[in-house]
Write an enzyme that holds these catalytic residues in place. Sequence first.
Site, PDB file in Angstrom:
ATOM      1  CG  HIS A 139      32.553  82.570 -37.024  1.00  0.00           C
ATOM      2  ND1 HIS A 139      33.115  83.745 -36.599  1.00  0.00           N
ATOM      3  CD2 HIS A 139      31.753  82.141 -36.011  1.00  0.00           C
ATOM      4  CE1 HIS A 139      32.685  84.019 -35.367  1.00  0.00           C
ATOM      5  NE2 HIS A 139      31.855  83.065 -34.998  1.00  0.00           N
TER       6      HIS A 139
HETATM    7  N1  V1S Z   1      33.267  79.282 -26.921  1.00  0.00           N
HETATM    8  C1  V1S Z   1      33.231  78.270 -27.430  1.00  0.00           C
HETATM    9  C2  V1S Z   1      33.211  77.050 -28.122  1.00  0.00           C
HETATM   10  N2  V1S Z   1      32.644  75.883 -27.689  1.00  0.00           N
HETATM   11  C3  V1S Z   1      32.883  74.993 -28.685  1.00  0.00           C
HETATM   12  C4  V1S Z   1      32.469  73.610 -28.678  1.00  0.00           C
HETATM   13  C5  V1S Z   1      32.040  73.020 -27.484  1.00  0.00           C
HETATM   14  C6  V1S Z   1      31.599  71.701 -27.500  1.00  0.00           C
HETATM   15  C7  V1S Z   1      31.623  70.999 -28.685  1.00  0.00           C
HETATM   16  F1  V1S Z   1      31.214  69.753 -28.717  1.00  0.00           F
HETATM   17  C8  V1S Z   1      32.046  71.576 -29.872  1.00  0.00           C
HETATM   18  C9  V1S Z   1      32.477  72.890 -29.863  1.00  0.00           C
HETATM   19  N3  V1S Z   1      33.532  75.597 -29.681  1.00  0.00           N
HETATM   20  C10 V1S Z   1      33.735  76.875 -29.362  1.00  0.00           C
HETATM   21  C11 V1S Z   1      34.401  77.912 -30.201  1.00  0.00           C
HETATM   22  C12 V1S Z   1      33.591  78.293 -31.429  1.00  0.00           C
HETATM   23  C13 V1S Z   1      32.468  79.254 -31.160  1.00  0.00           C
HETATM   24  C14 V1S Z   1      31.684  79.516 -32.431  1.00  0.00           C
HETATM   25  C15 V1S Z   1      30.602  80.572 -32.302  1.00  0.00           C
HETATM   26  C16 V1S Z   1      29.753  80.648 -33.542  1.00  0.00           C
HETATM   27  C17 V1S Z   1      28.847  81.871 -33.649  1.00  0.00           C
HETATM   28  O1  V1S Z   1      27.986  81.953 -32.553  1.00  0.00           O
HETATM   29  O2  V1S Z   1      29.572  83.077 -33.659  1.00  0.00           O
HETATM   30  C18 V1S Z   1      28.040  81.865 -34.954  1.00  0.00           C
HETATM   31  C19 V1S Z   1      27.156  80.720 -35.190  1.00  0.00           C
HETATM   32  N4  V1S Z   1      35.648  77.353 -30.662  1.00  0.00           N
HETATM   33  C20 V1S Z   1      36.792  77.513 -29.969  1.00  0.00           C
HETATM   34  O3  V1S Z   1      36.859  78.194 -28.963  1.00  0.00           O
HETATM   35  C21 V1S Z   1      37.976  76.745 -30.519  1.00  0.00           C
HETATM   36  C22 V1S Z   1      38.497  75.675 -29.785  1.00  0.00           C
HETATM   37  C23 V1S Z   1      39.318  76.842 -30.017  1.00  0.00           C
HETATM   38  C24 V1S Z   1      38.105  75.413 -28.349  1.00  0.00           C
HETATM   39  C25 V1S Z   1      36.891  74.467 -28.281  1.00  0.00           C
HETATM   40  N5  V1S Z   1      37.214  73.192 -28.965  1.00  0.00           N
HETATM   41  C26 V1S Z   1      36.058  72.276 -28.851  1.00  0.00           C
HETATM   42  C27 V1S Z   1      37.546  73.449 -30.390  1.00  0.00           C
HETATM   43  C28 V1S Z   1      38.766  74.395 -30.492  1.00  0.00           C
HETATM   44 ZN    ZN Z   2      28.354  83.741 -31.684  1.00  0.00          ZN
END
Ligand code: V1S
Ligand code: ZN
Length: 386
Positions: A139
């Site tokens: 990403h």
């Molecule tokens: N799905 C999901 C998710 N969960 C979290 C998260 C949960 C707990 C925490 F302490 C911190 C973060 N973030 C997300 C996603 C990002 C997913 C990334 C995937 C990465 C990969 O596997 O593709 C490659 C390594 N973020 C979101 O959904 C964004 C938010 C919109 C919602 C969640 N909050 C915590 C941030 C903003």
């Molecule tokens: Zn992923």
Amino acid sequence: MAHEYGITKPKGYNVTFHYNPNMERHHFGQTHPMKPWRLTLTKSLVTSYGMNFAMDNYTARTATYEELTNFHTNDYPTPLDVDNMHPDLKFNLGGSDCPLFEGLYDYCSMSAGSSLDAARKICSKQADIAIAWGGGLHHAKKSEASGFCYINDIVLAILQLLRVYPRVLYIDIDVHHGDGVEEAFLSTDRVMTVSFHKYDPNTFFPGTGALDDNGPRSEHNPGAHHALNIPLNDGITDEQYSSLFESVISRCVEKFRPSAIALQCGADSLAGDRLGKFNLLVEGHSSCVEYCKKLGIPLIMFGGGGYTPRNVARAWAYETAVAIGQDKNIPHKIPEHTPWRERFRQDTLLPTIEQILGEPRQNRNPEKKLRDIVQHVTEQLRFVSH
Ligand code: V1S
Ligand code: ZN
Ligand code: CA
């Protein structure tokens, strides 16, 4: 030297394994899903099966600032050196997805270093397959962290491959859209990107990667039609996924004729993942690796997502076995002497869906949807020829 399972080096075929044991020392935070410790669990499973005897094993070095700035802007990597900065939200750093933590710069440069080392082994033809489970952070953008990814090691590795190979096919089986890699190569016809992912623009990160999102379609853009997206719904099964993968990738290989393949093996597409939504077993996930290996094209395998560490370790260890041609030979029972063996719950490398989930997730991928995807891909590929 042979291990108790009789694993030896395949003759005339070289697999290199790039790993930095210091990555596991880093922590995103207690509640954060990304656990670098899953790399240690993977490595311990690989070693306890004796797979290390069949590969050239390298302690990956850290990437230099100059190497990071082959893709990222000059001002971007500096704030990752958390010890020397004041925390702010510039470059999307410091939020809950991409927190600033001690040693962040080292963590990023180790991940990038392992992927660059792997790419160099492919470039020098010292490896037929090079494995970097610490990479796969798809990403990250030029000047922006996103979705647990700060430095895009895949883009850096592909740029390295492009010094030697005319065309690189990037395949991404992480449950999330490989948006950072796609974006980096939208304007070139030397890289084709293909991401399989769950797609829901409103509720699932990053919300991009629709079927008809194939990059800017101007006649002056050589990269037009070279970005392919395979949007899926919850609950896809092994059979559907492998068949779709083969249909799509065989067509890409036929039209694009890649000289190297970069495969992101994000393990969050497995059933039971803390963030993922699919019903894939290690068998289905690894069938993609097997398919790519059989193509006989130089191959880099990266890690990526994966938030249920015992399943990540199972998948990446099994896929290491596929790379060295030992998947049919190794016992499914996890070796007694595997460190943290109790963490694996069921003591098998290939648990069933019932063992993982109890009840499988409802499958929301009708066959017609999958046929439409293959048709769309076929139409896009009409514009591609090499
Ligand atoms: N799905 C999901 C998710 N969960 C979290 C998260 C949960 C707990 C925490 F302490 C911190 C973060 N973030 C997300 C996603 C990002 C997913 C990334 C995937 C990465 C990969 O596997 O593709 C490659 C390594 N973020 C979101 O959904 C964004 C938010 C919109 C919602 C969640 N909050 C915590 C941030 C903003
Ligand atoms: Zn992923
Ligand atoms: Ca993907």
